[in-house]
Write an enzyme that holds these catalytic residues in place. Structure first.
Site, PDB file in Angstrom:
ATOM      1  CG  ASP A  33      -8.273 -15.739 -11.927  1.00  0.00           C
ATOM      2  OD1 ASP A  33      -8.261 -16.969 -11.744  1.00  0.00           O
ATOM      3  OD2 ASP A  33      -7.308 -15.122 -12.408  1.00  0.00           O
ATOM      4  CB  SER A  34      -7.371 -18.487  -8.032  1.00  0.00           C
ATOM      5  OG  SER A  34      -6.540 -18.562  -9.174  1.00  0.00           O
ATOM      6  CB  CYS A  70     -10.038 -19.147 -12.716  1.00  0.00           C
ATOM      7  SG  CYS A  70      -8.841 -20.253 -11.924  1.00  0.00           S
ATOM      8  CB  CYS A  98      -3.332 -20.201 -17.582  1.00  0.00           C
ATOM      9  SG  CYS A  98      -3.161 -19.232 -16.055  1.00  0.00           S
ATOM     10  CD  GLU A 148      -1.129 -14.113  -9.374  1.00  0.00           C
ATOM     11  OE1 GLU A 148      -0.913 -14.275  -8.155  1.00  0.00           O
ATOM     12  OE2 GLU A 148      -2.259 -14.222  -9.903  1.00  0.00           O
ATOM     13  CG  HIS A 198      -2.217 -15.545 -14.436  1.00  0.00           C
ATOM     14  ND1 HIS A 198      -3.341 -16.170 -13.969  1.00  0.00           N
ATOM     15  CD2 HIS A 198      -1.734 -14.806 -13.398  1.00  0.00           C
ATOM     16  CE1 HIS A 198      -3.538 -15.835 -12.706  1.00  0.00           C
ATOM     17  NE2 HIS A 198      -2.570 -15.003 -12.334  1.00  0.00           N
TER      18      HIS A 198
END
Length: 290
Positions: A7-8, A70, A202, A168, A204
């Site tokens: 993942d990024s 991702c 996503c 994040e 996240h």
């Protein structure tokens, strides 16, 4: 040989966590390109280049399968890597070249496959990064799901550019995040009030599930809206893939281990990753951009 998860940033940890619950016996290598995150605002060329560098790095580290955990990378880079970069790769063998058995899998296809069985109205909403939304990957995949059906699904998309930075930075559980939850959910539902299924496009976004469900309960006047998160779906899809492809399954080592790699400061990554996984994490910093 290991299973690589890329993942990024940190969102792919939600995918890795679910995969390890379903397939705990295998060895895993997680790579977060945190130094260059987020990918969601970059061009196709940049996303493809960054993703390919990460995939090739994981291959060099002994991964036979890499999961692009991702949505941005799955939407913007997966197909090109599968078609352009995987075919024709060889390694030296005993007197002849032996084709490497490697593959790269994404998270979008396993997600959309469950949508037709969940939606009642055929009206579906997608919440994702700007890059995933602009790729229209979810629309294209859901259109394929509708082929041969008498009624085509109606798909609405909403980009949520502030959600990943909030998560994040650790601000997603604070009251200040509520404004951005309201902003994007209200915009999505305004596009189509008949939406009865929302896909979190996503990795996240599962960390925002409590706030998303609270908003839906407060603003939908008792109407049930299904929210689809990806982790469990991707995990079951990978399990099925390995069952159908023993040539991969038999290569994988079974030590139950997991290493964490990052392109940013290892201590910073470990601290944030521990919050995602609710467990201590030890990480190593690496360089992949050459």
């Amino acid at each position: 040989m290991k299973i690589g998860v890329f993942d990024s940033g940190y969102g792919g940890l939600t995918i890795l966590d679910e995969i390890r619950k379903v397939l705990p016996e295998y060895d895993y290598l997680y790579l977060g390109d945190n130094a260059r995150a987020p990918y969601g605002t970059h061009s196709f060329e940049v996303i493809y280049s960054y993703t390919l560098q990460a995939v090739e790095y994981l291959f060099r580290q002994g991964c036979t399968i890499v999961i692009l955990a991702c949505n941005t990378a799955s939407a913007k880079a997966l197909r090109t890597i599968q078609q352009r970069d995987l075919p024709g790769r060889w390694r030296p063998g005993e007197g002849a070249a032996i084709k490497e058995i490697r593959n790269v899998l994404g998270v979008i296809r396993p997600t959309v496959e469950v949508v037709p069985s969940v939606t009642r109205t055929g009206h579906v909403g997608i919440l994702a990064t700007p890059a995933t939304v602009s790729s229209e990957s979810y629309i294209m995949e859901l259109d394929k799901m509708s082929e041969g059906q008498t009624t085509k699904m109606v798909v609405s998309q909403q980009a949520c550019p502030m959600w990943v930075p909030l998560i994040e930075s650790g601000e997603h559980l604070n009251p200040g995040a509520d404004w951005f939850i309201d902003k994007y959910l209200r915009a999505l539902m305004a596009q189509d009030p008949l939406i009865d299924t929302i896909v979190l496009g996503c990795t996240h976004y599962p960390l925002l599930l409590p706030k998303i469900r609270k908003w839906l309960t407060s603003n939908r006047q008792g109407k049930e809206i299904n929210v689809i998160a990806q982790g469990g779906l991707v995990a079951e899809s990978l399990k099925d893939y390995l069952n159908r492809h023993p040539e991969y399954r038999t290569q994988l080592s079974k030590g139950g281990t997991c290493r964490y790699l990052t392109t940013e400061n290892a201590d910073r990554f470990a601290q944030s990753a521990s919050l995602f996984l609710q467990a201590p994490v030890s990480a190593e910093q690496i360089i992949i951009d050459h």
